[in-house]
Every structure is written in structure tokens, then in C-alpha cells.
Scaffold this motif. Structure first.
Motif, PDB file in Angstrom:
ATOM      1  N   HIS A  34     -52.625   8.356 -31.157  1.00 31.99           N
ATOM      2  CA  HIS A  34     -51.532   7.501 -30.703  1.00 31.99           C
ATOM      3  C   HIS A  34     -51.969   6.750 -29.456  1.00 31.99           C
ATOM      4  O   HIS A  34     -52.580   7.327 -28.553  1.00 31.99           O
ATOM      5  N   ASN A  35     -51.688   5.455 -29.418  1.00 33.02           N
ATOM      6  CA  ASN A  35     -51.900   4.645 -28.217  1.00 33.02           C
ATOM      7  C   ASN A  35     -50.537   4.289 -27.646  1.00 33.02           C
ATOM      8  O   ASN A  35     -49.847   3.415 -28.158  1.00 33.02           O
ATOM      9  N   PRO A  36     -50.099   4.958 -26.587  1.00 30.85           N
ATOM     10  CA  PRO A  36     -48.739   4.783 -26.092  1.00 30.85           C
ATOM     11  C   PRO A  36     -48.590   3.599 -25.157  1.00 30.85           C
ATOM     12  O   PRO A  36     -49.559   3.090 -24.597  1.00 30.85           O
ATOM     13  N   THR A  37     -47.347   3.167 -24.974  1.00 30.44           N
ATOM     14  CA  THR A  37     -47.015   2.165 -23.967  1.00 30.44           C
ATOM     15  C   THR A  37     -45.826   2.683 -23.166  1.00 30.44           C
ATOM     16  O   THR A  37     -44.900   3.278 -23.719  1.00 30.44           O
ATOM     17  N   GLY A  38     -45.854   2.455 -21.862  1.00 24.99           N
ATOM     18  CA  GLY A  38     -44.728   2.838 -21.018  1.00 24.99           C
ATOM     19  C   GLY A  38     -44.373   4.298 -21.144  1.00 24.99           C
ATOM     20  O   GLY A  38     -45.208   5.194 -21.051  1.00 24.99           O
ATOM     21  N   SER A  45     -44.652  12.870 -27.123  1.00 26.68           N
ATOM     22  CA  SER A  45     -45.083  14.240 -26.840  1.00 26.68           C
ATOM     23  C   SER A  45     -43.899  15.192 -26.845  1.00 26.68           C
ATOM     24  O   SER A  45     -43.977  16.311 -27.367  1.00 26.68           O
ATOM     25  N   GLU A  46     -42.799  14.759 -26.265  1.00 25.09           N
ATOM     26  CA  GLU A  46     -41.602  15.599 -26.239  1.00 25.09           C
ATOM     27  C   GLU A  46     -41.039  15.793 -27.641  1.00 25.09           C
ATOM     28  O   GLU A  46     -40.567  16.881 -27.993  1.00 25.09           O
ATOM     29  N   ALA A  47     -41.080  14.720 -28.451  1.00 26.62           N
ATOM     30  CA  ALA A  47     -40.592  14.827 -29.825  1.00 26.62           C
ATOM     31  C   ALA A  47     -41.451  15.805 -30.626  1.00 26.62           C
ATOM     32  O   ALA A  47     -40.932  16.639 -31.380  1.00 26.62           O
ATOM     33  N   VAL A  63     -48.017  19.858 -35.182  1.00 29.74           N
ATOM     34  CA  VAL A  63     -48.593  18.539 -34.946  1.00 29.74           C
ATOM     35  C   VAL A  63     -49.222  18.523 -33.560  1.00 29.74           C
ATOM     36  O   VAL A  63     -48.592  18.953 -32.590  1.00 29.74           O
ATOM     37  N   ILE A  64     -50.459  18.033 -33.482  1.00 29.36           N
ATOM     38  CA  ILE A  64     -51.161  17.926 -32.207  1.00 29.36           C
ATOM     39  C   ILE A  64     -51.487  16.458 -31.970  1.00 29.36           C
ATOM     40  O   ILE A  64     -52.110  15.806 -32.806  1.00 29.36           O
TER      41      ILE A  64
END
Length: 452
Positions: A34-38, A45-47, A63-64
Motif C-alpha cells: 500500500h502507498n498511503p497518502t495523508g 492500518s487501524e482497519a 492481513v499484514i
């Protein structure tokens, strides 16, 4: 770096799985890139943590997540996998990516379409345009929506109110691109006049975060097709119209030319507004810090995406989606189990709130309209109002599924920035001969070079 992140994540996953009930003694452990934004990184991660501790624990699925810092790096790794490079990393089970990054993987049969995992009744619960945006050239659904953004115009409202009060410029000018260009010239002159001892030091008014998205949106607004025969529709009058829209303000200093995000320049007061993904609202500073280290508090506002005069209301649909690598039936089914949980109305609302993204089911969209306005203020309040307007009045345009999308994007934006930057430098050098003479000399043959 990626390998160390995966190993670290695997170690964390091992700790997480200890103490699971015997029914989940041999869980299916899924890897996700995953490439996150903001705030999206924390949200995902919390989900994942909620899933692992609830449904995942019950069904023996873990899931990792491996976070990849830059979208360019993610794109390179996926391309390497698609090409079968000797040094390519091992493919994950899941990747959150854009269609342009996964099209080569689909061509090699490395991804699985979601059509066999969702009934027509299940798919009908999702926003239709979000689902259709994930279908690639063969019609298969390879990029499943987990959250969607669009584009809008982010405005430094503190700067705007000051400028508007002194010049009488109405906010309605920012509803069209032509109005923005007119206002940019006025703003440049206004800021230049504030330092009469220094001539020609006016400030840039606006910037476009993604020029390639803009040209796609404008073509759609004008009812024309941008992509033809594996290239761009350079013969259309709209193509040159967009060029003029972006090029002249950049050369004259009214528009910032910057390979980055408007947010970067806004932090120092270097511009007043810019087109941006709605997810960009999570990056807004509370203060502007100037070059002399003085600062002042500021407020930002999100407005609807501008429209070309004479065009219809269209904006790009943005954000990557959930893509599933081909593995085993058990692993693929486990990944879909996680996807259905993440995009369920209740969990999806929790996941996207505060990220600048929209939920992806029709029922969650409706619940967001009813509940998100409670207690909202500042740019979050304007985001909710603007998204409501755009959901009602705009058509959202998905990214084109053409296989060479990434190549066309790089070429278009690279040439635009390079030619505008060169002309801007030349224009400033020639200004002593007069603005119009400098403009003609600095820009001669520029459009022809852009078309090469």
C-alpha cells in the motif's frame, strides 16, 4: 527497504496470531502492499488491525500491510513483477494500486478479476461509477474500490479574503478555469504593487497538481475524447486550449510550475490556490511560514473542481483500488473476505472518514451525508459541502484503461513543465524590452515543440 519491511511485518503478524483459537491454528496470512497518502496510512492500518482481531480471528485470516513510501516505487515494483525481472520482489496477495500500474499485470494473467467473487446483487450496492472505473481493457473488474477521491480547488481563504476585499474580485471567478486565469493576472499585479520598490516580484496565484488529470477532465467537459489510437488527440482545438490555459500564466509568473504538490508551496505562502485530490485536505498547514521565518495562521477551503467555460461539470475520479494477485483458491477467497468486510457500509465509513476519501457503497454515501456534517469545521466543513455539490452536479471520470497511460502522462507533464520553465526563464531575461515583446520572443515555437 521493502524486504526489511516485509520481514518486520511478518514478525508483527506472528505475534498477533499467538493465542488465536485452535480453529485458526493455521491461518491464511495475506500480504498487502500500500502507498498511503495523508491519514490514509493510519486509517488502513487501524482497519486491518480491527479485521485481524475480529472477523479475521474468527475465520483464520490475517492481513499484514507493507507501506511503500512513494507511488513511483510501487509502480516500479509492480512493473518489475509484470516483466518477470530476475530481481523482482515476490508478489503480495493484495496491492492497492491504480489501473495504470496493474494493466501490465493483467496482460500477463497475474491478477484475478473480482467478477467471479461478487454477485450482480452485491455489486449493485456499490457506486456504479466507482466499480466501472476498476474495469480494464478486457472488461474484467481488476481494481476494486475501497475509497474514492475526486479533485477540487483548495483555496487559502485567509489570503483570498484579503485580496478580494481590496480588489473586489468575487469568489465566483474560481468556478471556471478562465476565471482563475483572469484572477491570477490580477493577483500577480496586486502582489507586485504591494512592494513598489521592487518591480516584477508578484506572486503566483494558482497551480495544477496533476496537469494530465486536468487535460482529461477538460476534454470530457467539452465532450471530446482525449485518447485516440494509442496517443493523445492533439488535433482537437481543446488540446491547444488547455495548453494556452496552462502555458501563458506559467510563463508570465501567474501560475507556479513545480513538480510536486501545491501543498508544499502553500506552506510558505507561495500561491493562493491549486487543483488537488480531495485527499489533499489532510495535508493542510495551520500556519504559513514565510522566507524571513515570520508566520501567520491561515484557513483553507475546498471548492468544486473548476469547469472550462461552455463545458459540463466533470472531474476526475481518483484513488487506487484493491487488486488481487493470482495464487491459490484459498488465499484468493480469504482476500475477498477481507475486501467485503472493508467495503461494508459501517466499516467503510469508519475507514474513509477524515482521509478526504468517499465511501464506496450507496448506503454509506447516504449515511456520510447525514452524519459527517456534525461538528465539522474549517476545511473539513467545506469538504463535506463541496462533495455534496459535486455528487449532485458532477460526472466523475475514471482513469483511462489504455495500456500506455503512464507513458503518456509522464511525456505530457514532463514536456509541459520543461517548456514552460525554459520560456519563463527567457521571458524574465527579456522583460527589459517590454512584457509583450518579451512574451513573443520567449514563447516563439513553444507549442510546436510541445507537439513533437
Amino acid at each position: 527497504m521493502l524486504l526489511s519491511l516485509v520481514c518486520l511485518a511478518a514478525g508483527i503478524g506472528g505475534l498477533l496470531l499467538r493465542g488465536w483459537p485452535s480453529a485458526a491454528r493455521d491461518p491464511v496470512v495475506l500480504t498487502m502492499w500500500h502507498n498511503p497518502t495523508g491519514h490514509q496510512s493510519d486509517a488502513l492500518s487501524e482497519a486491518v488491525d480491527r479485521f485481524n482481531r475480529s472477523v479475521g480471528r474468527e475465520k483464520g485470516i490475517a492481513v499484514i500491510v507493507t507501506t511503500i513510501a512513494k507511488s513511483e516505487i510501487l509502480h516500479e515494483k509492480l512493473t518489475s513483477i509484470a516483466l518477470g525481472d530476475p530481481g523482482a520482489p515476490q508478489a503480495p496477495d493484495i496491492v492497492v494500486a491504480y489501473p495504470k500500474s496493474v494493466a501490465p499485470l493483467v496482460a500477463r494473467g497475474a491478477l484475478v478479476a473480482f467478477d467471479d467473487y461478487f454477485s450482480s446483487k452485491e455489486l449493485a450496492a456499490y457506486v456504479p461509477s466507482f466499480v466501472e472505473a476498476g474495469r480494464l481493457a478486457d472488461g474484467g473488474l481488476y481494481v476494486f474500490p475501497i475509497g474514492r477521491s475526486t479533485e477540487g480547488l483548495i483555496v487559502n481563504r485567509t489570503f483570498w479574503d484579503r485580496f478580494s476585499h481590496e480588489t473586489g474580485t468575487p469568489l465566483t471567478e474560481l468556478a471556471t478555469f478562465e476565471g482563475i486565469v483572469r484572477t491570477a493576472e490580477r493577483y500577480y499585479r496586486w502582489t507586485d504593487a504591494r512592494t513598489p520598490e521592487v518591480k516584477g516580484d508578484g506572486s503566483a496565484f494558482f497551480m495544477v497538481d496533476n496537469p494530465f488529470n486536468l487535460v482529461q477532465a477538460v476534454f470530457a467537459q467539452m465532450g471530446e475524447a482525449l485518447f485516440v489510437d494509442g496517443g493523445l488527440n492533439v488535433r482537437s482545438p481543446v488540446y491547444e486550449r488547455v495548453w494556452k490555459l496552462l502555458f501563458e500564466p506559467a510563463v508570465r509568473g501567474h501560475e507556479a510550475v513545480y513538480k510536486g504538490y501545491g501543498t508544499d508551496l502553500a506552506k510558505t505562502g507561495a500561491l493562493l490556490c491549486w487543483t488537488s485530490s480531495t485527499a489533499g485536505i489532510t495535508f493542510m498547514p495551520k500556519r504559513v511560514v514565510y522566507a524571513d521565518n515570520t508566520s501567520e495562521p491561515v484557513e483553507f477551503e475546498l471548492l468544486p473542481f473548476p469547469v472550462m467555460e461552455g463545458g459540463s461539470k466533470v472531474a476526475m475520479q481518483r484513488a487506487g483500488g484493491f487488486c488481487l494477485f493470482r495464487s491459490t483458491p484459498a488465499r484468493q477467497a480469504a482476500a475477498v473476505e477481507f475486501l467485503k468486510w472493508l467495503t461494508g457500509p459501517e466499516e467503510n465509513l469508519r475507514y474513509v472518514r477524515g482521509t478526504g476519501y468517499l465511501p464506496v457503497t450507496l448506503s454509506a454515501i447516504e449515511r456520510a451525508r447525514e452524519t459527517w456534517g456534525e461538528g465539522a469545521e474549517g476545511i473539513q466543513k467545506s469538504y463535506i459541502e463541496t462533495i455534496g455539490i459535486m455528487n449532485r452536479d458532477y460526472r466523475f471520470l475514471p482513469q483511462s484503461p489504455v495500456e500506455n497511460y503512464g507513458e503518456l502522462e509522464i511525456r505530457y507533464e514532463g514536456r509541459m513543465r520543461r517548456i514552460a520553465t525554459e520560456a519563463r526563464k527567457r521571458y524574465r531575461e527579456l522583460l527589459p524590452m517590454g512584457p509583450e515583446e518579451a512574451w513573443r520572443a520567449a514563447t516563439e515555437g513553444a507549442y510546436e515543440r510541445f507537439l513533437e
